[in-house]
Write a protein that holds these residues in place. Structure first.
Motif, PDB file in Angstrom:
ATOM      1  N   GLU A   1       0.829  -1.208   0.000  1.00 33.11           N
ATOM      2  CA  GLU A   1       0.000   0.000   0.000  1.00 33.11           C
ATOM      3  C   GLU A   1       0.861   1.254   0.000  1.00 33.11           C
ATOM      4  O   GLU A   1       0.552   2.243  -0.679  1.00 33.11           O
ATOM      5  N   SER A   2       1.959   1.203   0.776  1.00 29.53           N
ATOM      6  CA  SER A   2       2.860   2.348   0.804  1.00 29.53           C
ATOM      7  C   SER A   2       3.490   2.580  -0.565  1.00 29.53           C
ATOM      8  O   SER A   2       3.591   3.715  -1.043  1.00 29.53           O
ATOM      9  N   THR A   3       3.881   1.488  -1.200  1.00 31.21           N
ATOM     10  CA  THR A   3       4.471   1.603  -2.531  1.00 31.21           C
ATOM     11  C   THR A   3       3.472   2.152  -3.534  1.00 31.21           C
ATOM     12  O   THR A   3       3.786   3.027  -4.361  1.00 31.21           O
ATOM     13  N   VAL A   4       2.254   1.628  -3.466  1.00 31.13           N
ATOM     14  CA  VAL A   4       1.204   2.115  -4.370  1.00 31.13           C
ATOM     15  C   VAL A   4       0.935   3.591  -4.132  1.00 31.13           C
ATOM     16  O   VAL A   4       0.766   4.380  -5.072  1.00 31.13           O
ATOM     17  N   HIS A   5       0.922   3.973  -2.837  1.00 32.27           N
ATOM     18  CA  HIS A   5       0.687   5.377  -2.505  1.00 32.27           C
ATOM     19  C   HIS A   5       1.802   6.272  -3.077  1.00 32.27           C
ATOM     20  O   HIS A   5       1.540   7.342  -3.644  1.00 32.27           O
ATOM     21  N   LYS A   6       3.049   5.805  -2.920  1.00 25.92           N
ATOM     22  CA  LYS A   6       4.169   6.589  -3.448  1.00 25.92           C
ATOM     23  C   LYS A   6       4.123   6.683  -4.963  1.00 25.92           C
ATOM     24  O   LYS A   6       4.345   7.748  -5.548  1.00 25.92           O
ATOM     25  N   LEU A   7       3.811   5.538  -5.603  1.00 31.60           N
ATOM     26  CA  LEU A   7       3.726   5.548  -7.066  1.00 31.60           C
ATOM     27  C   LEU A   7       2.597   6.447  -7.549  1.00 31.60           C
ATOM     28  O   LEU A   7       2.724   7.143  -8.559  1.00 31.60           O
ATOM     29  N   THR A   8       1.469   6.414  -6.824  1.00 33.97           N
ATOM     30  CA  THR A   8       0.352   7.288  -7.188  1.00 33.97           C
ATOM     31  C   THR A   8       0.752   8.756  -7.060  1.00 33.97           C
ATOM     32  O   THR A   8       0.440   9.584  -7.923  1.00 33.97           O
ATOM     33  N   GLY A   9       1.468   9.069  -5.966  1.00 29.28           N
ATOM     34  CA  GLY A   9       1.928  10.450  -5.778  1.00 29.28           C
ATOM     35  C   GLY A   9       2.886  10.876  -6.877  1.00 29.28           C
ATOM     36  O   GLY A   9       2.806  12.007  -7.386  1.00 29.28           O
ATOM     37  N   ARG A  10       3.806   9.965  -7.254  1.00 28.40           N
ATOM     38  CA  ARG A  10       4.741  10.311  -8.330  1.00 28.40           C
ATOM     39  C   ARG A  10       4.020  10.509  -9.656  1.00 28.40           C
ATOM     40  O   ARG A  10       4.389  11.395 -10.444  1.00 28.40           O
ATOM     41  N   ALA A  11       3.016   9.677  -9.911  1.00 26.94           N
ATOM     42  CA  ALA A  11       2.248   9.841 -11.150  1.00 26.94           C
ATOM     43  C   ALA A  11       1.533  11.191 -11.169  1.00 26.94           C
ATOM     44  O   ALA A  11       1.506  11.884 -12.191  1.00 26.94           O
ATOM     45  N   GLU A  12       0.950  11.577 -10.025  1.00 28.74           N
ATOM     46  CA  GLU A  12       0.270  12.869  -9.942  1.00 28.74           C
ATOM     47  C   GLU A  12       1.264  14.021 -10.128  1.00 28.74           C
ATOM     48  O   GLU A  12       0.962  15.015 -10.803  1.00 28.74           O
ATOM     49  N   ASP A  13       2.467  13.870  -9.529  1.00 24.69           N
ATOM     50  CA  ASP A  13       3.496  14.900  -9.709  1.00 24.69           C
ATOM     51  C   ASP A  13       3.908  15.012 -11.165  1.00 24.69           C
ATOM     52  O   ASP A  13       4.105  16.120 -11.689  1.00 24.69           O
TER      53      ASP A  13
END
Length: 580
Positions: free
Chosen positions: A239-251
């Motif tokens: 979940e943490s990885t998915v959250h980080k990847l989602t944040g990077r995609a949004e950035d």
């Protein structure tokens, strides 16, 4: 072509390795055999999946390499097109001015094109069609080089046919490479989606097998609690990885939108406004501004702001900012740096950030960011890499727009006086004549000449003559209307285009200019220069002439008459000019 793999290529039964019972009795031998078989199948599946992903990654890397190759070819072709435009421009200048410097510039640019062509031929050698057109391009380029080398003062006609042939060659090569790039980009995109699907599929399948094995072990080895903790940890990490990847995609999406908007800007002011708008979206609850260094490099001014940056000065010395002096991002906050910048009108805020905006080796200004609460400080620190990337995009955009504005100004302005040059005058006169014809209004052209200007140069030197020309130009700027167009025609001659003016008003304004110039007082090295006077010729549309060249000719003749009539006067071109 590299083969493609899907999840359907590999299958395995998850029922293998289940514990065996006979009349309610558990058989450990079968359990161990099932465990070993399941482990071997799992290892085989993971290896097969890894190998599949590896092969697809290699295919994607190859496709990316071809895409990069197409980008390099297109960049080379764009460079060739830019060289060709420069050659065309210098040949036209040489045909007009007969200055050898323009011919030399064209020849040196041709040499650069030959060097770039060698690189292009190497890059397209794998494509028979492109190689053929590259060879034709080489022949046309050599033909143009030979033609330009033979140009002299009697033959200054621009080589239009050779230029057109080369442009056609470039157009064909560019179209072919764009078609190749489109195909390769599609293949790269499909490869990317394929890799994502494979990775997700094998990850899901591997996780499923792991879960089944863990459940099996827990049920048979009574280690359910420990296994649940491991599963929970694995889930949290995922979940943490998915959250980080989602944040990077949004950035990434945010930066893409910011870059696209900055590319649409046509002026530096628009780029500053776009930057602060994205900063406000990125950092809610903060305030700040983008500041730019003016042309003199001695003053920093606010270009755009968001929120309400407290006590920020609008106009200060560049050395007042610690970030500009350091040339890098600089935090001012307790525990990190206690020194305040000097660009505040009153008490400086406690916590703020200064980021220089620099591109191409030149600092354009800086970004000021004020943080009023602990939450805003934490937000800025969390998104600092994204802030710096946005500042880099803004710096490149602002630098490019400033450079374009500078080049546009140099192309239409006289370097000594700052007035419009003769080329712009010809364009403006044609435009104003069309407007006067459309609206049935009059137009006046005043051509003036500084009397006895050669004496200034002969007596005091050309530096004194330059002072006189600048003083006359400044006087003209102050005296004419906002809609009038002042140009330096050449040497000590000036042309003033006065749209929508009657003959009486034109004569009155011409006399006002003459009298204002007579009142100019100039000094050279502490010594006063003699008084300045001008002579002028005034031509009117449509009474004197209806064509731009005829108006200029009539005004020039009237100026000639004013010179021979004793100077320091304005003469009207009364006789109409007949267009042949």
């Amino acid at each position: 072509m590299t083969p493609r793999y899907t999840l359907a290529d590999i299958s395995v039964s998850l029922t293998v390795g289940m514990p065996a019972f006979d009349n309610g009795q558990y058989k450990p031998v079968k359990m161990i055999g099932g465990l070993l078989l399941s482990a071997l199948l799992t290892i085989g599946l993971i290896c097969a999946g890894g190998y599949t992903v590896h092969l697809n990654m290699r295919a994607t890397e190859a496709e990316r390499g071809w895409t990069d190759h197409s980008q390099l070819v297109l960049t080379n072709l764009q460079t060739q097109a830019a060289y060709l435009d420069r050659i065309d421009f210098n040949l036209q200048l040489y045909a007009i001015t007969n200055e050898l410097s323009h011919l030399k510039t064209a020849l040196s640019t041709l040499s650069a094109m030959n060097v770039s062509l060698v690189q292009l031929q190497g890059m397209v050698s794998d494509n028979e069609s492109q190689s053929r057109y590259a060879e034709q391009f080489d022949k046309d380029l050599q033909s143009l080089t030979t033609a330009v080398s033979r140009m002299d003062t009697q033959n200054r006609t621009p080589q239009a046919k050779q230029l057109l042939d080369i442009r056609n060659d470039l157009g064909i090569l560019q179209q072919q490479e764009r078609d190749l790039l489109r195909v390769r980009a599609d293949l790269l995109k499909k490869g990317f989606y394929r890799n994502v699907a494979l990775s997700a599929g094998y990850l899901s399948l591997s996780l499923l097998i792991v879960v089944v094995l863990y459940i099996f072990l827990l049920r048979d080895a009574l280690q359910r609690g420990e296994s649940e903790k491991e599963l929970f940890a694995a889930k949290s990490e995922l979940e943490s990885t998915v959250h980080k990847l989602t944040g990077r995609a949004e950035d990434s999406i945010f930066l893409t939108h910011a870059r696209d908007e900055l590319q649409l800007c046509t002026a530096a002011r628009d780029a500053h406004e776009s930057t602060v708008r994205h900063m406000n979206q990125l950092l809610p609850g903060t305030s700040g501004a983008t500041l730019t260094i003016n042309n003199s490099r001695r003053m920093v001014e606010i270009a755009a702001r968001w929120g309400d940056p407290k006590n920020l000065l609008d106009g200060f010395d560049p050395d007042s900012c610690c970030g500009l002096r350091a040339g890098k991002l600089r935090w001012r906050k307790k525990g990190r740096s206690e020194l305040h910048c000097a660009h505040f009108t009153g008490e400086a805020p406690e916590d703020y950030l200064c980021i220089p905006l620099a591109a191409h080796g030149e600092t354009q200004g800086f970004l000021f960011l004020s943080c009023d609460t602990p939450d805003s400080i934490a937000l800025v620190e969390e998104r600092q890499p994204l802030i710096q990337e946005l500042c880099e995009l803004a710096s490149l955009s602002i630098a490019g727009l400033n450079l374009r504005a500078k080049l546009e100004g140099q192309s239409i302005r006289d370097g000594l006086t700052g007035l419009f040059n003769r080329h712009f005058m010809e364009i403006a006169l044609e435009r104003e004549l069309h407007r006067a014809t459309r609206y049935n209004t009059q137009l006046a052209v005043l051509m003036t000449d500084v009397d006895h200007f050669k004496q200034f140069n002969d007596t005091f030197g050309h530096e004194a003559g330059d002072i006189v020309l600048r003083a006359v130009a400044e006087c003209y700027r102050k005296m004419v209307r906002a809609e009038d167009i002042i140009c330096r025609y050449g040497g000590e001659e000036f042309v003033v285009i006065m749209p929508d003016v009657s003959e009486e008003s034109a004569v009155r304004r011409a006399e006002m200019l003459r009298e204002a110039v007579s009142g100019i007082k100039t000094q050279f090295r502490g010594e006063p220069l003699r008084s300045i006077s001008i002579s002028g010729g005034l031509a009117l549309y449509p009474s004197t002439a209806e064509q731009a060249s005829d108006l200029i000719h009539a005004a020039d003749n009237a100026l000639y008459r004013a010179k021979h009539a004793g100077r320091d006067q304005i003469i009207i071109a009364n006789e109409p000019v007949e267009t042949i």
